[in-house]
Design a protein around this motif. Structure first.
Motif, short mmCIF file in Angstrom:
data_model
loop_
_atom_site.label_atom_id
_atom_site.label_comp_id
_atom_site.label_asym_id
_atom_site.label_seq_id
_atom_site.Cartn_x
_atom_site.Cartn_y
_atom_site.Cartn_z
N GLN A 114 0.83 -1.21 0.00
CA GLN A 114 0.00 0.00 0.00
C GLN A 114 0.86 1.26 0.00
O GLN A 114 0.55 2.23 -0.69
N LYS A 115 1.94 1.22 0.75
CA LYS A 115 2.85 2.38 0.80
C LYS A 115 3.47 2.64 -0.57
O LYS A 115 3.58 3.80 -1.01
N ARG A 116 3.89 1.58 -1.24
CA ARG A 116 4.49 1.75 -2.58
C ARG A 116 3.48 2.31 -3.57
O ARG A 116 3.80 3.16 -4.41
N LYS A 117 2.26 1.85 -3.44
CA LYS A 117 1.20 2.33 -4.33
C LYS A 117 0.94 3.82 -4.10
O LYS A 117 0.78 4.59 -5.05
N LEU A 118 0.94 4.23 -2.85
CA LEU A 118 0.72 5.64 -2.52
C LEU A 118 1.91 6.51 -2.93
O LEU A 118 1.74 7.68 -3.29
N ALA A 119 3.10 5.93 -2.86
CA ALA A 119 4.28 6.68 -3.28
C ALA A 119 4.24 6.99 -4.77
O ALA A 119 4.73 8.02 -5.23
#
Length: 449
Positions: A114-119
């Motif tokens: 999820q963090k990578r997607k938001l980044a």
């Protein structure tokens, strides 16, 4: 009569509404959509199944821009409800340009992913459970500094499940001028301080149907007489041709017991409770929606906000400890003006619980199973007589209570409680013996005939 076409939604929304066969708004949608368009803080109290989700989704999504920032934030207490709102959102986004996105953030999912997607980029719509949303906001992965509309769905459940602190933390991070919308079936008094802290002159909307149980739902009551409850449930499930039966129990253990019993009887049955992994629960919900299962056994996790279409029967295997859940359970059937049947099973000694439900304005029709059919019975008089017995018990013990209070010796309260419980236990045993004797006499008479 109001039509969705009168709201001046954009072409993408209108096309999506047509594809999902939405033509006329429900009462709550008609009351709320215009308020959302005016950017008013609102507190909406409306029963389960009234259409709350689209009441906030449609006007909020109509106001989205192509800016890659979170404009609509939706917090909901359960993963299942988050997925449902996400799917409703995707059904509307279907005809939007690719630049418009909704992301879902729930516990149990891969947070690093999820963090990578938001980044890579921020969505216009963020939907999730309070714990996961707060983790991502606190670590500056999810950017909420430009949120225009903030929705707290199923607020009473959010309070009950202990998520109010996370919701409080999230709200602190939002812009002061954001629009805040709180939706719930009930508005508990404990929620009021939170609402006063963050909402600016909110408009309160309360939508009631006039009756707690819809008129198109038959509300039956069955006394178990101490019989095997699992067998009763099995017989109810295999009578007639139910379309989809949803059985509710209070605990995961009881759900598993009923589930295993029904499977051993040869029924294809699903179960939903918090002991399953998020992936298992999501897969089961999808299978139920696809009609892979005709029978579902669940805890109250499935009663709040989970929209299972086509439920023809609800069976309360146990009376819920929180009576508000009774309404949410029964609200699973009789949707979209279809007829439904709600059946509540109760054991000897549970008459007070039934009386509490009736005190809420809910009426039952007493039923039993005779010769393979559900028939009317006159259990009401028996329950009234038991209440009268209870009143006699209290009168009988008045003198004892007064005497113990006058003595004021250590442990006098425990003595009173013990005496009352013992008297009630003895009366309960007598009543059960009388019930069984009447049943035996009835069987003997039937056999003679």
């Amino acid at each position: 009569m109001t039509k969705f076409s009168q709201y001046n939604f954009n072409d993408a929304i209108n096309k999506s509404l047509k594809e999902i066969n939405f033509e006329e708004p429900t009462k709550v949608q008609e009351a709320v959509i215009s308020l959302v368009n005016k950017k008013k803080d609102i507190i909406v109290q409306s029963e389960t199944g009234s259409g709350k989700t689209h009441a906030f989704l449609l006007p909020s999504m109509n106001a989205l821009t192509k800016d890659q920032e979170v404009q609509l934030l939706i917090a909901t207490p359960s993963r299942e409800l988050a997925y449902q709102i996400y799917e409703d959102t995707q059904a509307i986004l279907k005809n939007y340009p690719e630049e418009y996105n909704a992301f879902i953030f729930v516990g149990g999912a891969d947070r690093d992913r999820q963090k990578r997607k938001l980044a890579a980029h921020q969505p216009q719509i963020a939907i999730g459970t309070p714990g996961r949303l707060w983790d991502l906001i606190r670590e500056n992965d999810l950017h909420v500094e430009n949120v225009q509309r903030y929705v707290i769905d199923e607020a009473d459940m959010t309070l009950d499940m202990g998520f109010l602190q996370e919701v409080d933390n999230i709200t602190e991070k939002l812009p002061e001028d954001r629009e805040m919308m709180v939706f719930s079936a009930t508005i508990p008094q404990k929620l009021e301080p939170f609402l006063k802290k963050y909402m600016h002159g909110p408009k309160r909307v309360e939508i009631t149907s006039g009756t707690i149980i819809p008129k198109n739902v038959d509300n039956w009551l069955m006394f178990t007489h101490g019989r095997d409850k699992n067998e009763i449930i099995y017989r109810l499930m295999t009578m007639g041709e139910p379309y989809l039966v949803l059985v509710f129990a209070n605990t995961k253990k009881t759900v598993d017991t009923i589930y295993n019993y029904l499977r051993n009887k040869g029924l294809k049955v699903a179960r939903i409770h918090g002991g399953l992994t998020p992936r298992e629960r999501k897969r089961t919900m999808k299978q139920v929606e696809n009609m892979d299962y005709q029978f579902v056994v669940a805890t109250d996790l499935a009663a709040r906000g989970i929209d299972i279409n086509g439920v023809s029967h609800v069976i309360n295997a146990e009376i819920p400890d929180d009576l508000d859940f009774f309404i949410h359970r029964v609200g699973r059937t009789g949707r979209n003006k279809m007829s439904g049947i709600a059946i509540t099973l109760y054991d000897p000694g549970e008459e007070n619980k039934i009386a509490d439900i009736e005190h809420m304005g809910i009426k039952f029709v007493d039923k039993d199973i005779k010769n393979g059919e559900v028939v009317d019975v006159k259990e009401r008089d028996r329950r009234v007589n038991r209440k009268a017995d209870q009143e006699k018990l209290d009168t009988k013990l008045v003198g004892f209570v007064k005497k113990q209070k006058t003595k004021k010796k250590p442990g006098y309260k425990n003595k009173i409680k013990k005496a009352i419980n013992e008297e009630r236990r003895q009366q309960r045993k007598v009543r059960i013996r009388q019930d069984r004797r009447r049943e035996r006499d009835a069987r003997r008479k039937k056999n003679k005939d």
